[in-house]
Design a protein around this motif. Structure first.
Motif: not given
Lengths: 145, 113
Positions: A46-61
């Protein structure tokens, strides 16, 4: 265990290939704490998917992980564009990822559905133009820690 | 039936071993998939994962899903840094010129997986 353990990770939005380092680190910490392996797997995916999403869509976090006696809580906060239609985003196969992301094996529209599937609770708070915060919880059995 | 160990697969003549790790680890199943999101949620722990997706995220997924071994088909490889990391994480990496189905079949026939 007494006090909850709290870990914070900055997710670099620049480097796609580094996505996964935070979840790997959490996975190793949970292993050392003796958390049951099914809960570790759920948390890590779950966390890895979230990390990937943050990189793809949100420029990190930022990701904050709280490990307590009864649950692992992950709070993923970004300052990205927000999610305009959560219902659509939760559908398997729906994706707004760029082609270069797809060519790396992601962007199949499985991220948010996987995050929901592998956690016991998931809450999405999103504001268009300001960012998204996703809170996920994986329950631990009373004998888990 | 005898449990299949990773070393049985590392010895396959069609495969080049890029990272040799945990030869005595028991392997459970063969899993073929290139979409990393699907692989991550479906790859069984201890599997031999056959894929043509050769980038650093492949290793991250293998590690999170607890795969025993990555088999890169169609002559795909991984960069040196990723291979070194695979060694640190105890995940074996093999490379073959064969297509995904053919190498999966070879592994199946060799190991009875």
């Amino acid at each position: 265990m007494g006090e909850p353990l709290i870990y914070t990770y900055d997710i670099d939005g620049e480097d796609f290939t580094r996505a996964g380092e935070a979840s790997s680190s959490v996975k190793n910490r949970l292993k050392m704490l003796g958390v049951d392996s099914a809960a570790i797997r759920k948390t890590a995916i779950a966390m890895y998917e979230g990390e990937i999403n943050m990189v793809i869509h949100a420029d990190g976090g930022t990701i904050t992980v709280i490990i307590s006696d009864d649950a692992i809580t992950m709070v993923l906060a970004d300052r990205g564009p927000g999610i305009p239609d959560i219902e659509k985003a939760m559908q398997e196969g729906y994706s707004t990822a760029r082609p270069e992301v797809r060519s790396l094996g992601f962007g199949a529209g499985m991220g948010l559905p996987n995050m929901k599937r592998f956690t016991d609770e998931m809450k999405i708070d999103t504001v268009i133009g300001q960012g998204t915060t996703i809170t996920m919880k994986v329950y631990l059995h009373s004998d888990g820690l | 039936m005898m449990p299949v160990k990773l070393k049985d697969i590392l010895e396959l003549p069609e495969c080049r071993t890029l990272v040799s790790a945990a030869p005595d680890r028991e392997v459970t199943k063969i899993f073929c998939c290139d979409l990393l999101s699907i692989a991550m949620s479906k790859a069984p722990a201890g599997c031999v994962w056959v894929t043509v997706m050769g980038n650093r995220n492949t290793l991250a997924v293998a590690s999170l899903a607890d795969a025993a071994c990555i088999v890169l088909a169609e002559g795909v490889s991984l960069d040196e840094g990723t291979l070194a990391k695979a060694g640190e994480e105890g995940i074996a990496v093999l490379s073959t010129e064969l297509p995904v189905f053919d190498i999966a079949l070879e592994i199946h026939e060799a190991g009875g997986l």
